[in-house]
Design a protein around this motif. Structure first.
Motif, short mmCIF file in Angstrom:
data_model
loop_
_atom_site.label_atom_id
_atom_site.label_comp_id
_atom_site.label_asym_id
_atom_site.label_seq_id
_atom_site.Cartn_x
_atom_site.Cartn_y
_atom_site.Cartn_z
N TYR A 116 0.86 -1.20 -0.10
CA TYR A 116 -0.12 0.13 0.05
C TYR A 116 0.78 1.25 0.00
O TYR A 116 0.53 2.41 0.37
N GLN A 117 2.20 1.18 -0.67
CA GLN A 117 3.01 2.17 -0.54
C GLN A 117 2.26 3.43 -1.20
O GLN A 117 2.46 4.52 -0.94
N SER A 118 1.63 3.14 -2.34
CA SER A 118 0.98 4.25 -3.28
C SER A 118 0.07 4.92 -2.38
O SER A 118 -0.30 5.96 -2.89
N TYR A 119 -0.49 4.27 -1.35
CA TYR A 119 -1.64 4.97 -0.46
C TYR A 119 -0.98 5.87 0.58
O TYR A 119 -1.82 6.21 1.33
N GLY A 120 0.55 5.55 0.71
CA GLY A 120 1.19 6.61 1.68
C GLY A 120 1.97 5.64 2.75
O GLY A 120 2.60 6.49 3.46
N GLY A 155 -10.98 2.50 -2.24
CA GLY A 155 -10.02 3.58 -2.24
C GLY A 155 -10.09 4.06 -0.90
O GLY A 155 -10.46 3.80 -0.10
N ASP A 156 -9.30 5.36 -1.08
CA ASP A 156 -9.41 6.23 0.33
C ASP A 156 -10.59 6.97 0.29
O ASP A 156 -11.45 6.86 -0.36
N ILE A 157 -10.71 7.70 1.46
CA ILE A 157 -11.95 8.37 2.04
C ILE A 157 -12.13 9.36 1.01
O ILE A 157 -13.38 9.30 0.38
N PRO A 158 -11.25 10.13 0.73
CA PRO A 158 -11.88 11.43 -0.53
C PRO A 158 -12.39 10.75 -1.65
O PRO A 158 -13.20 11.17 -2.07
#
Length: 304
Positions: A116-120, A155-158
């Motif tokens: 999940y590197q691309s998510y931070g 996906g992420d929240i936004p």
């Protein structure tokens, strides 16, 4: 639900969604470092050839001990060994019980970035800790919280907030209080349960308000509950209340919103919300008790 008899004033009925399967592919029985504590080493590059060596030729997943091999040196994971009836999937020789200790030691020497590197996530983890970390990583994407269709979006929240608004046409509201009216012309129909989902923005966070009819044993009931668009440790910083009533009576529920990491079905089946028996709901609705007209009010607040 019958055509022309909408369950809600402002949302068409949708069929109930089946929960997607949860990832339970977690390493067991290995002594590993604390997966929640990433190393501070710089990002390491592992060659594609080494990654291929550690990829099971049957399931294509990363292999973990015990790693099996045939007499010709071809390897596969322990989970796939019975699937190939003890025959090497590469050369068809009998596998026996040979364990590839050398490859297990190679794996133990590796440190890899979280997927999940691309998510931070910036952590680097030992090979045998990586899978467990990823199952708990706070940066792992969330599943779409919409319960009215078989939606597989993550996906992420936004991203999910925009997805709910644009793709599911969910009502979006700002503020920490709400006042919703639920109407159904034939409240005796609770099969093919339908949901209403409303998203609230307050305190810099997003919350999902659910409402559903379902069968509890032999009794048809309604349930309303709130979910937090974030992790459970953040959800615990908030509380909410729901109130429904009529004819001089009322029911009040107060609770803590559940994280959307928990599926809507899991929350419902734990009865963690305001539950209203159908007879009571019809009593609250007034009139001839043949039509459901429920008004649910509530508020969200942040605990100090």
């Amino acid at each position: 639900m019958a055509s022309g008899n909408p369950f809600f004033d402002d949302l068409q009925s949708k069929p109930e969604v089946i929960d997607p399967p949860q990832n339970e592919d977690i390493l067991d029985g290995e002594s590993v470092n604390d997966p929640t504590q990433p190393t501070t080493k710089p990002n390491l590059v592992v060659s594609s050839s080494v990654r291929e060596l550690l990829e099971c030729p049957v399931c294509l997943n990363a292999m973990y001990p015990p790693i099996h091999q045939c007499s010709n040196g071809h390897t596969l994971c322990s989970g796939c060994k019975p699937r190939v009836h003890n025959r090497c999937p590469t050369c068809r020789h009998e596998l026996g019980n040979i364990r590839c200790l050398a490859l297990e030691k190679v794996a133990a020497s590796l440190e890899l970035p979280c997927k999940y590197q691309s998510y931070g996530c910036v952590g680097i983890y030992p090979y045998y800790s990586k899978l467990k970390h990823e199952s708990q990583c706070s940066y792992r994407p969330y599943s779409c919280p919409y319960a009215g269709s078989d939606c597989t979006v993550v996906g992420d929240i936004p991203f999910l907030v925009a997805h709910l608004k644009d793709d599911h046409k969910v009502d979006m509201h700002s503020g920490s209080t709400f006042n919703h009216r639920y109407v159904k012309s034939n409240p005796h129909e609770v099969e093919n349960a339908t949901w209403m989902l409303t998203v609230f923005s307050c305190y810099g966070q997003y919350f999902c308000l659910h409402f559903e009819a379902f069968q509890l044993g032999m009794a048809p009931v309604y349930i309303a509950f709130l979910r937090f668009m974030g992790d459970d440790n953040e959800a615990k910083n908030y509380s909410y209340s729901l109130e429904v009533g009529g004819n001089g009576r009322k029911l009040i529920w107060q609770g803590v919103p559940r994280s959307i990491r928990d599926s809507h079905r899991k929350v419902r089946d734990s009865f963690d919300g305001l539950i209203i028996q159908r007879n009571m709901a019809l009593f609250f609705s007034g009139g001839d008790r043949k039509e459901l007209k429920l008004r649910v009010t509530g508020r969200i607040w942040k605990e100090q």
